[in-house]
Design a protein around this motif. Structure first.
Motif, PDB file in Angstrom:
ATOM      1  N   ALA A 184       0.828  -1.210   0.000  1.00 15.47           N
ATOM      2  CA  ALA A 184       0.000   0.000   0.000  1.00 15.47           C
ATOM      3  C   ALA A 184       0.861   1.258   0.000  1.00 15.47           C
ATOM      4  N   ILE A 185       1.946   1.250   0.787  1.00  7.80           N
ATOM      5  CA  ILE A 185       2.839   2.407   0.835  1.00  7.80           C
ATOM      6  C   ILE A 185       3.552   2.590  -0.501  1.00  7.80           C
ATOM      7  N   ALA A 186       4.019   1.475  -1.077  1.00  6.20           N
ATOM      8  CA  ALA A 186       4.725   1.555  -2.354  1.00  6.20           C
ATOM      9  C   ALA A 186       3.803   2.039  -3.468  1.00  6.20           C
ATOM     10  N   MET A 187       2.565   1.538  -3.491  1.00  4.69           N
ATOM     11  CA  MET A 187       1.627   1.955  -4.534  1.00  4.69           C
ATOM     12  C   MET A 187       1.249   3.430  -4.401  1.00  4.69           C
ATOM     13  N   ARG A 188       1.255   3.941  -3.188  1.00  3.82           N
ATOM     14  CA  ARG A 188       0.929   5.356  -2.974  1.00  3.82           C
ATOM     15  C   ARG A 188       1.988   6.264  -3.579  1.00  3.82           C
ATOM     16  N   LYS A 189       3.238   5.812  -3.545  1.00  2.00           N
ATOM     17  CA  LYS A 189       4.335   6.633  -4.058  1.00  2.00           C
ATOM     18  C   LYS A 189       4.682   6.318  -5.501  1.00  2.00           C
ATOM     19  N   LEU A 190       4.078   5.261  -6.050  1.00  2.00           N
ATOM     20  CA  LEU A 190       4.394   4.867  -7.417  1.00  2.00           C
ATOM     21  C   LEU A 190       3.744   5.820  -8.409  1.00  2.00           C
ATOM     22  N   SER A 194       2.112   2.045 -15.213  1.00  2.00           N
ATOM     23  CA  SER A 194       1.634   0.685 -14.946  1.00  2.00           C
ATOM     24  C   SER A 194       1.018   0.541 -13.557  1.00  2.00           C
ATOM     25  N   LYS A 195       0.791   1.652 -12.860  1.00  2.00           N
ATOM     26  CA  LYS A 195       0.248   1.595 -11.510  1.00  2.00           C
ATOM     27  C   LYS A 195      -1.118   0.914 -11.479  1.00  2.00           C
ATOM     28  N   GLY A 196      -1.957   1.226 -12.468  1.00  2.00           N
ATOM     29  CA  GLY A 196      -3.291   0.619 -12.524  1.00  2.00           C
ATOM     30  C   GLY A 196      -3.230  -0.878 -12.720  1.00  2.00           C
ATOM     31  N   ALA A 197      -2.314  -1.332 -13.579  1.00  2.00           N
ATOM     32  CA  ALA A 197      -2.173  -2.763 -13.833  1.00  2.00           C
ATOM     33  C   ALA A 197      -1.677  -3.491 -12.589  1.00  2.00           C
ATOM     34  N   ILE A 198      -0.728  -2.869 -11.886  1.00  2.00           N
ATOM     35  CA  ILE A 198      -0.209  -3.490 -10.664  1.00  2.00           C
ATOM     36  C   ILE A 198      -1.294  -3.552  -9.598  1.00  2.00           C
ATOM     37  N   PHE A 204      -3.811 -14.873  -0.401  1.00  2.00           N
ATOM     38  CA  PHE A 204      -5.072 -14.134  -0.532  1.00  2.00           C
ATOM     39  C   PHE A 204      -5.248 -13.080   0.552  1.00  2.00           C
ATOM     40  N   SER A 205      -4.543 -13.198   1.676  1.00  2.00           N
ATOM     41  CA  SER A 205      -4.697 -12.212   2.753  1.00  2.00           C
ATOM     42  C   SER A 205      -4.021 -10.892   2.418  1.00  2.00           C
ATOM     43  N   ILE A 206      -2.928 -10.941   1.651  1.00  2.00           N
ATOM     44  CA  ILE A 206      -2.223  -9.707   1.287  1.00  2.00           C
ATOM     45  C   ILE A 206      -3.175  -8.725   0.606  1.00  2.00           C
ATOM     46  N   SER A 207      -4.034  -9.219  -0.260  1.00  2.00           N
ATOM     47  CA  SER A 207      -4.937  -8.334  -1.007  1.00  2.00           C
ATOM     48  C   SER A 207      -5.885  -7.602  -0.075  1.00  2.00           C
ATOM     49  N   TYR A 208      -6.433  -8.299   0.921  1.00  2.00           N
ATOM     50  CA  TYR A 208      -7.369  -7.662   1.845  1.00  2.00           C
ATOM     51  C   TYR A 208      -6.664  -6.617   2.706  1.00  2.00           C
TER      52      TYR A 208
END
Length: 273
Positions: free
Chosen positions: A88-94, A98-102, A144-148
């Motif tokens: 979540a932290i990495a995606m916030r700064k990305l 390709s952010k949407g695909a990730i 599957f828990s990582i996604s939640y």
């Protein structure tokens, strides 16, 4: 006039909502009620008793399944909470295109049916030559828990501004100090809520665990399934009741933490600076 008509309660909608709630919760209530039945036959009521709850403590198979479930749930919760929060932290700064695909890939375990995920993990483990057991169940639950955890922490971080992080950086704080003293205190309700949800999902999971569990790694849901095939006993009702109450308590606690964090954030945003 139209506004009054729209705001007026429709009795059909109320009846529909009541029937839906009854359809969902009446079977759960029946299980809870019959877990206190003094009769071993689930279809006949012969009195109130707590004996079936006490007998669970003397059931070695139940205790072994409980131990396996707790080991798997605690381990997968810790790992998935750390990885989901980092994602979540990495995606916030990305800032990549390709952010949407990730982000879509991170959502995939939530969307993909459990039976497909369980089967795909079973094929993967067999190709890697891994023996089925607690380790494979833990890996599957982390998957599957990582996604939640990611979804809950991301929703919490969505309301965060960059001002405090930029101020900490201007004052000479390192990235670790900024995370420890600025970011983490702001997102901790989401992190704890994500961990509670991950723990609840791990404890309750049956389908994926059924595919990847070995002979000595039976969890509580798998034990309940194998026992029900021989007939439903009051002990199984008691065990299901405990799992229901624990799951509901954890979900309520997670929601309370999220609401508390939102209230604190609103108070902070109203400060005159």
């Amino acid at each position: 006039m139209k506004s009054n008509t729209l705001n007026r309660k429709n009795p059909l909608l109320s009846i529909h909502s009541f029937l839906m709630m009854a359809f969902i919760y009446i079977p759960v209530i029946v299980i809870i009620v019959y877990s206190f039945n003094d009769s071993r036959l689930s279809m006949s009521w012969e009195g109130f008793t707590f004996d079936w709850y006490l007998s669970l403590l003397d059931n070695r198979n139940v205790m072994e399944a409980l131990k396996n479930s707790l080991i798997i749930a605690l381990t997968s919760t810790i790992v998935s909470t750390v990885l989901g929060t980092m994602a979540a932290i990495a995606m916030r700064k990305l800032m990549s295109k390709s952010k949407g695909a990730i982000a879509g890939l991170l959502y995939m375990p939530i969307v993909v049916p459990d039976i497909i995920m369980g089967l795909s993990l079973l094929v993967l483990f067999s190709q890697l030559g891994l023996d089925l057991g607690k380790t494979t169940v833990i890996i599957a639950h982390i998957t599957f828990s990582i996604s939640y955890v990611y979804v809950i922490v991301s929703s919490r971080m969505a309301n965060m501004g960059n001002q405090l992080e930029e101020a900490a950086s201007d004052l000479g704080a390192t990235q670790w100090e900024t995370f420890r003293y600025v970011v983490l205190p702001s997102i901790w309700p989401g992190v704890i809520a994500g961990a509670l949800i991950a723990f609840t999902l791990s404890i309750d999971d049956f389908l994926i665990s059924f595919f990847v569990a070995g002979p000595n790694s039976s969890t509580l849901p798998i034990y309940i399934y194998s026992s029900v095939k021989r007939g439903i006993s009051p002990e199984i009702n008691a065990l299901c009741t405990i799992m229901i109450l624990v799951s509901v308590a954890l979900i309520i606690l997670a929601q309370w933490l999220l609401n508390r964090g939102n209230r604190e954030e609103k108070k902070t945003s109203m400060l005159p600076f």
